[in-house]
Design an enzyme around this catalytic site. Sequence first.
Site, mmCIF file in Angstrom:
data_model
loop_
_atom_site.group_PDB
_atom_site.id
_atom_site.type_symbol
_atom_site.label_atom_id
_atom_site.label_comp_id
_atom_site.label_asym_id
_atom_site.label_seq_id
_atom_site.Cartn_x
_atom_site.Cartn_y
_atom_site.Cartn_z
ATOM 1 N N GLY A 36 0.836 -1.205 0.000
ATOM 2 C CA GLY A 36 0.000 0.000 0.000
ATOM 3 C C GLY A 36 0.868 1.250 0.000
ATOM 4 C CG HIS A 37 3.330 2.192 3.419
ATOM 5 N ND1 HIS A 37 3.401 1.073 4.204
ATOM 6 C CD2 HIS A 37 2.747 3.147 4.187
ATOM 7 C CE1 HIS A 37 2.894 1.332 5.403
ATOM 8 N NE2 HIS A 37 2.481 2.580 5.414
ATOM 9 C CD GLN A 61 0.773 9.858 13.894
ATOM 10 O OE1 GLN A 61 1.470 10.714 13.399
ATOM 11 N NE2 GLN A 61 0.071 8.999 13.158
ATOM 12 C CD GLN A 148 -10.850 6.385 -0.532
ATOM 13 O OE1 GLN A 148 -10.969 6.806 -1.678
ATOM 14 N NE2 GLN A 148 -11.456 5.287 -0.095
HETATM 15 P P1 AMP Z 1 1.198 4.962 7.820
HETATM 16 O O1 AMP Z 1 2.597 4.468 7.719
HETATM 17 O O2 AMP Z 1 0.240 3.949 8.311
HETATM 18 O O3 AMP Z 1 1.109 6.285 8.539
HETATM 19 O O4 AMP Z 1 0.731 5.263 6.324
HETATM 20 C C1 AMP Z 1 1.452 6.132 5.500
HETATM 21 C C2 AMP Z 1 0.600 6.464 4.312
HETATM 22 O O5 AMP Z 1 0.295 5.283 3.589
HETATM 23 C C3 AMP Z 1 -0.740 7.098 4.729
HETATM 24 O O6 AMP Z 1 -1.045 8.159 3.839
HETATM 25 C C4 AMP Z 1 -1.701 5.958 4.596
HETATM 26 O O7 AMP Z 1 -3.036 6.355 4.341
HETATM 27 C C5 AMP Z 1 -1.112 5.209 3.397
HETATM 28 N N1 AMP Z 1 -1.565 3.823 3.395
HETATM 29 C C6 AMP Z 1 -1.587 2.967 4.435
HETATM 30 N N2 AMP Z 1 -2.138 1.783 4.072
HETATM 31 C C7 AMP Z 1 -2.484 1.911 2.774
HETATM 32 C C8 AMP Z 1 -3.104 1.053 1.817
HETATM 33 N N3 AMP Z 1 -3.492 -0.184 2.136
HETATM 34 N N4 AMP Z 1 -3.294 1.515 0.560
HETATM 35 C C9 AMP Z 1 -2.909 2.773 0.219
HETATM 36 N N5 AMP Z 1 -2.314 3.637 1.075
HETATM 37 C C10 AMP Z 1 -2.101 3.213 2.331
#
Ligand code: AMP
Length: 281
Positions: A36-37, A61, A148
Site C-alpha cells: 500500500g505504501h 499521535q 484514502q
Molecule cells: P502509515 O505508515 O500507516 O502512517 O501510512 C502512510 C501512508 O500510507 C498514509 O497516507 C496511509 O493512508 C497510506 N496507506 C496505508 N495503508 C495503505 C493502503 N493499504 N493503501 C494505500 N495507502 C495506504
Amino acid sequence: MIRIENRQELNNLKKEAIISGKKIGFVPTMGSLHKGHLSLIERSKAENDITICSVYVNPTQFNDSKDFNRYPRDVENDIKLLKTVGCDYVFTPSDSEMYPEKMSLNISFGHLETVMEGKFRPGHFNGVGVVVAKLFNLVKADRAYFGQKDLQQTVIIKKLIETLSFDIQLVICDTLREESGLAMSSRNALLADTDRVFAPMVFQSLTKAKELYLKGENIKTIIEKSTAELLAVNRFKLEYFEIVDLNTLNSIENNLNNTPIAICIACFLGEIRLIDNLVLS
Ligand code: AMP
C-alpha cells in the site's frame, strides 16, 4: 537511494531541485512498509522528478503508549523495499530532529478532529497535524501523497494545507487491499494467526453497506445489517460504523443520492485496531 537524516541535507536537496526545475513528491509514512505504501511511492515517481519518503513513528499521535511501543519498526527492511520501487530519498529523522523544542503545539481542527477516529483517539489529529506541518516545512515538496485508507486524516491534511497556506498539492491515493479485501496495514502483521481468518469481515461489512445504500435502504437498517455478522464474532469489538458526508464528516441520517459519502469502520480484532472505509462519490 539516499538516506537523509537531518534538515540541512533536505535544504541542499531543495536548492538543487529549484535550480534544475525539478518537482518533488513526498510520501510521509511511519514505516513497516507494505505494498500500500509502495503504491504511493510509485504514484509520486510517476508524477514528479524526485520522490522522498519519510519513515518516522511519531510519538505525539499515539494516545495509547502500548500501541506506540508495539508499533512495528524495521527501517532496514523499509529501505530494501523502497529501493525495489526506485524511491530516490528516504528521510529518517530522529525525535530530536523532529521535536527540538520542548514545548507542545496545538492545532485545532474543530469538529473534524472530534468525530470518528477523534472520538476514540483523543489528541491523535493534533499530533498528526503538527508532525505533518513540520514535515512539510522540512521537506518542502510540490506534492504530498496520502492514502484514502486513512480517510479522516486526508480531510485533516486538506484543512491543514488550507489553514496554514502550505504551497503543496495533496494527492489522495486508492486503498490497496489483499485478495481477501482486507486493507493492507502495518498493523496486520500484529494480528494473531487465529484472528487473520476474521479480518476480511471488516471489508465485507463495508461492501454490504455499500450495496444496501445503493438500493436505497435507510441508514439505521444498513448499519444493523452490515455489522450483524461481525458483531457475532466475539473477537471483534466495534468502535464505530458510520456513514458520513465526505466533505464534513458528519453522520448522515437519511440516504442521500448524489452527495459524496464515506462508509467508515473502526474495530478491534483481538488486541489489534483496524480501520477501513469505502467512498461513494
Ligand atoms: P502509515 O505508515 O500507516 O502512517 O501510512 C502512510 C501512508 O500510507 C498514509 O497516507 C496511509 O493512508 C497510506 N496507506 C496505508 N495503508 C495503505 C493502503 N493499504 N493503501 C494505500 N495507502 C495506504
